[in-house]
Design an enzyme around this catalytic site. Structure first.
Site, PDB file in Angstrom:
ATOM      1  CG  HIS A  87      -1.642   1.264   1.462  1.00  0.00           C
ATOM      2  ND1 HIS A  87      -2.951   1.463   1.066  1.00  0.00           N
ATOM      3  CD2 HIS A  87      -1.250   2.435   2.062  1.00  0.00           C
ATOM      4  CE1 HIS A  87      -3.321   2.682   1.395  1.00  0.00           C
ATOM      5  NE2 HIS A  87      -2.306   3.295   2.002  1.00  0.00           N
ATOM      6  CD  GLU A  88       1.944   3.454   3.693  1.00  0.00           C
ATOM      7  OE1 GLU A  88       2.159   4.549   3.119  1.00  0.00           O
ATOM      8  OE2 GLU A  88       0.949   3.258   4.406  1.00  0.00           O
ATOM      9  CD  GLU A 122      -4.926   6.436   2.224  1.00  0.00           C
ATOM     10  OE1 GLU A 122      -4.643   5.232   2.395  1.00  0.00           O
ATOM     11  OE2 GLU A 122      -4.098   7.344   2.367  1.00  0.00           O
ATOM     12  CG  HIS A 126       0.336   6.288  -0.648  1.00  0.00           C
ATOM     13  ND1 HIS A 126      -0.828   6.784  -1.195  1.00  0.00           N
ATOM     14  CD2 HIS A 126      -0.013   5.727   0.538  1.00  0.00           C
ATOM     15  CE1 HIS A 126      -1.841   6.535  -0.371  1.00  0.00           C
ATOM     16  NE2 HIS A 126      -1.373   5.884   0.672  1.00  0.00           N
TER      17      HIS A 126
END
Length: 282
Positions: free
Chosen positions: A128-129, A204, A132
């Protein structure tokens, strides 16, 4: 596209700063706020990641650790440069990414996170990070956090100016309306938060999808989010600053009911539902 978003964000935050400066000290306040905004925009672009990491006392992780090697494996799988890896001495399980671009990125996790997730769930979170980082929105979130902090500082000044009879004066050298000044002190940070919310919530979902793909199974991140949502409501983050809320994978202020009303994150239930729907996609 994200470069335009960053400049748009900077422009809005600069306007809010100038508006507050004018309320506090009139034209001179506007000029001072414009100077502050210029400095903050410059600092935000080049050093905001270091500011945020320092704010949370982040410590670099050695290359021979399991966490570092897992990040390295996932970064290679995502075809991304290896980010710097940090750990935060916080019991609340959480994580964030920061930096101005993929070549100057950092991923940070808390000790509390390492205590409650297994390798699969950790892979989903790191993925997930890295999402970004891949989408180049880490600069947006970090700039938003830094600028929102500056707005909160000026808003606090406006509040005290109202209490002690300061603020902008009219042509007859009379103080401005203290009620209006207090209202600005309340609504300026709220306006900054709304800007953060508008930008943060959509990204997100995109990062969740990326994390599910890179980790190899959407259930990994879905299970991790269930744990993070539950523990973050029970364990407060000691140094959590509202201005940096949008940077974390789940809100570090989840235990604060008032903060939940204006959370920069979509609901965890909705994020999990979308991840579970990915299992049925062809």
């Amino acid at each position: 596209m994200n470069t335009l978003k960053t400049f748009f964000l900077m422009a809005i935050m600069t306007f809010i700063l100038m508006f507050l400066g004018n309320a506090i000290a009139g034209q001179n306040g506007t000029i001072i706020a414009l100077i502050i905004a210029g400095v903050m925009n410059f600092v935000s672009y080049w050093w905001s990641d270091k500011i945020v990491l320092s704010m949370y006392g982040a410590q670099p992780v050695a290359e021979n650790t399991h966490l570092y090697q897992l990040v390295k494996k996932l970064a290679q799988r995502a075809d991304l440069p290896m980010p710097k890896v940090y750990i935060l001495n916080e019991q609340q399980p959480n994580a964030f990414a920061t930096g101005r671009n993929p070549h100057h990125a950092a991923v940070a996790v808390t000790r509390g996170l390492m205590d409650i997730v297994d390798d699969n769930e950790l892979s989903g979170i790191i993925g997930h990070e890295l999402g970004h980082v891949q989408h180049r929105d880490i600069l947006i979130s970090t700039v938003a956090a830094t600028m929102a902090g500056a707005i909160s500082f000026l808003a606090n000044m406006a509040k005290w100016a109202a209490i002690f009879g300061g603020g902008r004066r009219d042509e007859d050298n009379r103080s401005g309306n203290p009620i209006a000044l207090i209202a600005m002190a309340i609504f300026a940070p709220l306006a900054a938060l709304l800007v953060q919310m508008a930008i943060s919530r959509t990204r997100e979902y995109k990062a969740d999808r990326f994390g599910a793909t890179v980790s190899g199974n959407p259930e990994y991140l879905a299970n991790a989010l269930r744990k993070l949502d539950m523990y973050s409501r029970r364990i407060p983050m000691r140094n959590a600053a509202p201005a940096t809320e949008n940077m974390f994978i789940v809100s570090p202020l989840a235990g604060n009911k008032m903060a939940n009303l204006f959370s920069t994150h979509p609901s965890t239930e909705d994020r999990i539902r979308r991840l579970e729907e990915m299992k049925y996609e062809k």
